[in-house]
Enzyme design. Structure first.
Site, PDB file in Angstrom:
ATOM      1  N   LYS A  65       7.834  11.388 -11.289  1.00  0.00           N
ATOM      2  CA  LYS A  65       7.748  11.622 -10.716  1.00  0.00           C
ATOM      3  C   LYS A  65       9.287  12.936 -10.338  1.00  0.00           C
ATOM      4  O   LYS A  65      10.337  12.049 -10.381  1.00  0.00           O
ATOM      5  CB  LYS A  65       7.740  11.865  -9.295  1.00  0.00           C
ATOM      6  N   SER A 124       1.460   9.907  -0.379  1.00  0.00           N
ATOM      7  CA  SER A 124       1.397   9.910  -1.193  1.00  0.00           C
ATOM      8  C   SER A 124       1.492   9.161  -2.524  1.00  0.00           C
ATOM      9  O   SER A 124       1.660   9.994  -4.297  1.00  0.00           O
ATOM     10  CB  SER A 124       2.963  10.766  -1.730  1.00  0.00           C
ATOM     11  N   SER A 128       1.709  13.449  -2.628  1.00  0.00           N
ATOM     12  CA  SER A 128       3.073  14.701  -3.314  1.00  0.00           C
ATOM     13  C   SER A 128       2.741  14.500  -4.581  1.00  0.00           C
ATOM     14  O   SER A 128       3.339  15.318  -5.550  1.00  0.00           O
ATOM     15  CB  SER A 128       3.880  14.804  -2.373  1.00  0.00           C
TER      16      SER A 128
END
Length: 465
Positions: free
Chosen positions: A83, A184, A160
């Site tokens: 990420k 997330s 996210s």
């Protein structure tokens, strides 16, 4: 075992076993994944950047290590996505923000170090909601990845950790790193038909990861199966690969628990008030999963939190906004910076919070955690859907409403939780079960998820046409 290195949906466990017996080379698998990224990612938009040359160099080095008998463990040679809020020295970490697109990391975070030390091969950085503040997975400035379960309409991927989830679901990575402050990891796992684990806060290191909420942030793994998720967790935990190999081969420790089943466990389930928050297709998937667990010998017990989940969700959101503004408010206070306006609205919600109100939030959280744990007395875990709805079309999203109705409360009361797919709806969209465990009881959530997964109907994969 023999596998096809061009199979886009290889499991981490099968791939690791194939490496161990020498039936496939890491270079073959990495080359195939990079080729698929080149073909598929223009449609999906999961990656912020791809490190083709570095990934192939690492794969060729892994080939030589395997050939010389120097396998590091089950994560050696596994292609994963990182990420884009995680620092790798000398690489750009944008945090999903156009305002930070030139930000070069000065260090590599401990978590990334552990995955590299375990032999994992980073394919690239995956997209994220700006500053990791958003559960739908949207990003106005850097692009919203497409949920691969619908190639006709652009549906939300969940956030996210949107890019990590879509890269795995679309067959471009075997597994990946997400972070979870209010859902997330679990929300993108749920929306994209994957397994995602939210670990207890502070179990995994967060240095070298752009903060959102220092109280709630927790990195976690996303993968295609519960055992894959468990293997990645052990690598993120820094457990030596040889030790993981031995435990897996002899079904010890975590791997014994993965095969222990649920017979005799007492599991809390939603009351009528919370069931009413969900769409019919979500409840259908949830009830089917409960039926499977009941048939496996689990006892299902009605469970009600001390407050409606909506109130716990709102309290969690207020804490995220307060701490998020502390870390990133200087960016959103500048109207000339190219910030995501949806995120700006959420972030600025923490600007005017007083110190006394912030301290009250923290105090209320401690009380809520104690009450939730006391209500779980006599239960082994609590079961909810992961989401209240399947993946919406982008134009249907109300940015003022969080999709984390069932995930944010977990962060707020300090639990751990696993998201595991239950199937697909009549519309062809994934549904998902959330298994909530007490703090530091990740093993129980994985145990329940593995028992359910073992007898659940086989899942299909997205068709990318």
């Amino acid at each position: 075992m023999t596998i096809d290195p061009n199979d886009p949906f290889l499991s981490l466990t099968d791939l690791s076993d194939a490496y161990r017996v020498g039936s496939v080379k890491p270079s073959q698998v990495i080359r195939a994944h990079l080729d698929r990224i080149a073909r598929v990612d223009p449609l999906i938009g999961a990656f912020q950047v791809v490190y083709d040359e570095d990934a192939m160099m690492a794969a060729e080095a892994a080939d030589k290590m395997f050939a010389s008998g120097n396998r590091l463990g089950p994560f050696h040679g596994i292609p994963f996505g990182l990420k884009d809020i995680c620092d790798v020295e000398g690489r750009i970490t944008t945090g999903g923000s156009k305002a930070m697109e030139d930000r070069v990391s000065r260090v590599t975070g401990t978590l990334a170090h552990r995955l590299f030390a375990a032999g994992g091969i980073m394919l690239g950085k995956t997209k994220t909601v700006e500053c990791a503040l958003g559960g739908w997975g949207t990003n106005q400035k850097m692009g919203t990845p497409r949920n691969p379960w619908d190639m006709q309409a652009h549906r939300v991927p969940g956030g996210s950790s949107s890019g990590t989830a879509t890269s795995i679901a679309a067959g471009m990575a075997v597994c990946g790193v997400g972070t979870d402050t209010g859902g997330s990891v679990r929300l993108p796992a749920g929306f994209c038909g994957l397994v995602g684990l939210k670990v207890t806060e502070r179990r995994l290191p967060t240095d070298g990861i752009l903060p959102l909420s220092q109280t709630l942030d927790s990195p976690g793994p996303l993968a295609r199966s519960v055992e894959d998720t468990a293997l990645m967790l052990l690598a993120m935990d820094g457990v030596a690969g040889w030790s993981v190999d031995q435990d897996r081969q002899e079904s010890r420790c975590l791997f014994d628990s993965l095969r222990a089943g649920v017979k005799g466990l007492r599991l809390g389930v939603l009351d009528a008030q919370e069931r009413a928050e969900c769409t019919s297709d979500v409840i259908e998937g949830y009830d089917a999963a409960l039926g499977v667990l009941r048939n496996l010998g689990a006892e299902l017990v009605p469970f009600s939190a001390s407050k409606p989940y909506a109130e716990l969700t709102a309290a969690c959101g207020a804490l995220i906004a307060a701490e998020g503004y502390y870390h990133h408010g200087h960016l959103y206070d500048q109207s000339d910076l190219p910030m995501d306006e949806d995120v700006r609205s959420r972030m600025l919600g923490g600007r005017d919070m007083s110190a006394s109100n912030y301290m009250r939030l923290l105090s209320d959280r401690e009380e809520a955690r104690d009450i939730y744990i006391s209500l779980m007395r006599g239960l082994d875990a609590v079961l909810t859907p992961t989401m209240t709805t399947t993946a919406l079309r982008l134009e249907e999203v109300d940015q003022a409403v969080s999709p984390g109705h069932f995930t944010r409360p977990v962060n707020y009361v300090g639990m751990c939780a696993l998201s595991v797919p239950t199937g697909v709806s009549d519309a062809g969209l994934p549904t998902s079960l959330q298994v909530i465990g007490r703090p530091n009881d990740e093993v129980m959530t994985l145990r329940i998820g593995a028992a359910y997964e073992a007898v659940r109907d086989p899942l299909s994969y997205p068709v990318l046409t």
